[in-house]
Design an enzyme around this catalytic site. Structure first.
Site: not given
Ligand code: TNX
Length: 548
Positions: A198, A271, A338
């Site tokens: 990440d 990420h 994301e």
């Molecule tokens: C969203 S859920 C993210 C993570 C974060 C999390 C915190 C997801 C697939 N991605 O990178 O840690 O929210 O709750």
């Protein structure tokens, strides 16, 4: 006659008062078995001379069971391999019997007279029968054990039963990863989703791109407090590390013995800040020096995406092949969540790539990344899992969708014929609060108390009675670790919510009963947390979905 009657009564009451607590254990098993039938047979007695007999395919599980019985009761039962059940063996017998046991992961446990027999068709069935047996044994050192006469016929409701752990935001010692796997096995989960990369750190040794580790595994500082706090404060401690491939092989072997598949996740094309810190040439600004992220919540705030250069795809192919060669899992998780589109929008190179490849837009580019990596993994016979955002564009339906949005989004993916794993933020994000106690330890936000987890159903209402219901593989809780920096905090956040989820995934939904669950939790599981020295949220009974 009269004399006889009172004599019998006396004998009976003596017998009952002398019965140790474990005679009641079958009624307190967690997760609740499909079927428990008390038997009119004698209780089985075990002592240090009783053997664990096993057929060859279960040699490793026999040794595992031996260790668990020793840890729980102090007794070391000798192991002995057998070729078939002779019918006169005394002790514990692990048998492969695909005729009697007709489902994967199913077991039949028979305890009565001279032996406890656990039959299964596969390793997982034997592991789960063993876990059930342990719940029938006392939780203290004894010279002899007595196991109640009972037959248990048991199998899981859902095929995919997972727990996730983010080791990028915080890394945990290898011994704790093994402990986490032990917790999963106890709760009859079969999948450990290991989030290995990440923005805040790359955590798996990659031999072909060593800067992923020498640069990408280390950050210069870490945010203190919540990321929305103003002003933001940071420590000044270099933080990081990674698991070597030898260590990973060790964890895989450990998990395999316990019936657990490890699904590794390398999160792309967003990420990816740790990757572009190590190799800026894969970013939309190859001349920039990026740092490994020191803050949380990067989405739309800092550039963390891969750019579609030929070297980037060469990189992805090599890395995913290396990962595929390491993990025996049939699935590899490629992230896909994301991925902010703004960096691609602002990049002339990305825009040219979109045009040259006839892609519709940035979403099309995201799909392109997913399809490329799926192809590299297909060459290694691996199927792909991705977060639900991978469906933003059009995608081949063989990709497995891990849905962290609501039930409706999961149902929509199933209607598109994608296999779906449900991990909705509500209530399966265990990085969210489980109490409303203002003194509770810092969590990201949200409120997922124990009863919300217990009452969750992986099956979206939208799919009730539809053939697409079969695409729901199961569910998983996620533990993102922005605000979780120690093993004890991991335990605190997952327990006892993970115990509730185990029952959601394993047991017959028609047998669900929260009050009964709490009774069994207190009788069977909480004493184990105490014995193991495991942290857990002690206020679980005080906070429900109703006290907002
Ligand atoms: C969203 S859920 C993210 C993570 C974060 C999390 C915190 C997801 C697939 N991605 O990178 O840690 O929210 O709750």
């Amino acid at each position: 006659m009269m004399h006889h009657f009172f004599g019998t009564l006396l004998l009976l009451s003596l017998l009952f008062s002398a019965l140790p607590a474990e005679s009641q254990q079958a009624a307190a098993i967690i997760p609740k078995p499909q079927q428990v039938s008390p038997l009119q047979e004698r209780a089985v007695r075990l002592n240090s001379k009783s053997h664990i007999y096993y057929q060859a395919p279960f040699a490793s599980q026999a040794a595992y069971l031996q260790g668990l019985i020793k840890a729980q009761t102090g007794l070391t039962l000798p192991l002995q391999q057998i070729t078939s059940n002779t019918g006169s063996l005394e002790g514990i017998i692990l048998l492969q019997d695909a005729a009697a046991v007709q489902r994967p992961e199913m077991y039949i446990l028979h305890s009565g007279n001279k032996a406890i027999t656990i039959k299964a068709q596969d390793v997982n069935g034997i592991v789960y029968g063993s876990q059930t047996l342990l719940q029938l044994l006392p939780l203290e050192n004894r010279r002899g054990l007595r196991v109640e006469p009972v037959e248990i016929i048991d199998y899981p409701q859902y095929a995919y039963r997972g727990m996730h752990l983010d080791v990028s935001r915080h890394i945990f010692p290898l011994d704790f990863i093994k402990k986490y796997i032990d917790y999963l096995a106890f709760h009859k989960f079969n999948t450990f989703h290991w989030h290995l990369s990440d923005d805040q750190g790359w955590r798996i040794e990659i031999k072909s791109y060593p800067k992923l580790n020498s640069v990408g595994s280390w950050r210069e500082a870490t945010l203190i407090g919540h990321f929305k706090d103003q002003p933001a404060r940071y420590d000044s401690t270099r933080y990081g590390g990674y698991y070597t491939q030898d260590q990973i092989r060790e964890v895989i072997a450990y998990a395999t013995q316990r019936g657990i598949t490890i699904v590794p996740e390398i999160d792309i094309p967003g990420h990816s800040r740790a990757t572009i810190a190590a190799y800026p040439e894969f970013s939309t600004h190859p001349d920039t020096t990026w740092n490994v992220a020191t803050t949380w919540g990067m989405y739309n705030r800092q550039n963390n995406v891969l750019a579609p250069h030929p070297e980037t795809f060469q990189f992805l192919k090599t890395v995913f092949h290396e990962v595929a060669d390491l993990f025996p899992s049939p699935y590899i998780h490629i992230g896909g969540d994301e991925c902010s589109k703004m960096w691609w929008k602002a990049s002339p190179q990305a825009q040219e790539f979109i045009q040259a490849n006839n892609l519709k837009d940035e979403k099309g580019l995201q799909t392109y990344f997913v399809e490329q990596v799926s192809e590299y993994l297909a060459q290694k016979n691996k199927k792909v899992i991705g977060w639900h955002e991978i469906l933003e564009g059009d995608l081949d339906s063989s990709t497995i969708v891990m849905n962290w949005a609501d039930a409706k989004t999961g149902a929509a993916a199933a209607m598109r014929k994608h296999p779906v794993i449900m991990t909705p933020g509500k209530p399966l994000y265990f990085d969210h609060y489980q109490t409303k106690n203002p003194n509770d330890s810092l969590a990201i936000h949200g409120y997922n108390p124990l009863d919300a987890v217990y009452n969750f159903s992986p099956m979206p209402d939208e799919l009730q009675g539809k053939p697409e219901a079969r695409y729901i593989m199961g569910a998983q809780a996620n533990l993102w670790t922005e605000y979780i920096s120690s093993p004890a905090k991991v335990e605190y956040m997952v327990f006892p919510r993970m115990t509730a989820l185990s029952e959601v995934l394993w047991s017959d939904p028609r047998q669900k009963d929260f009050e009964d669950f709490k009774r069994r939790l207190e009788q069977t599981v909480i004493p184990r947390f105490k014995r193991w020295g495991t942290a857990y949220c002690t206020e679980y009974a005080d906070w429900t979905i109703h006290n907002q």
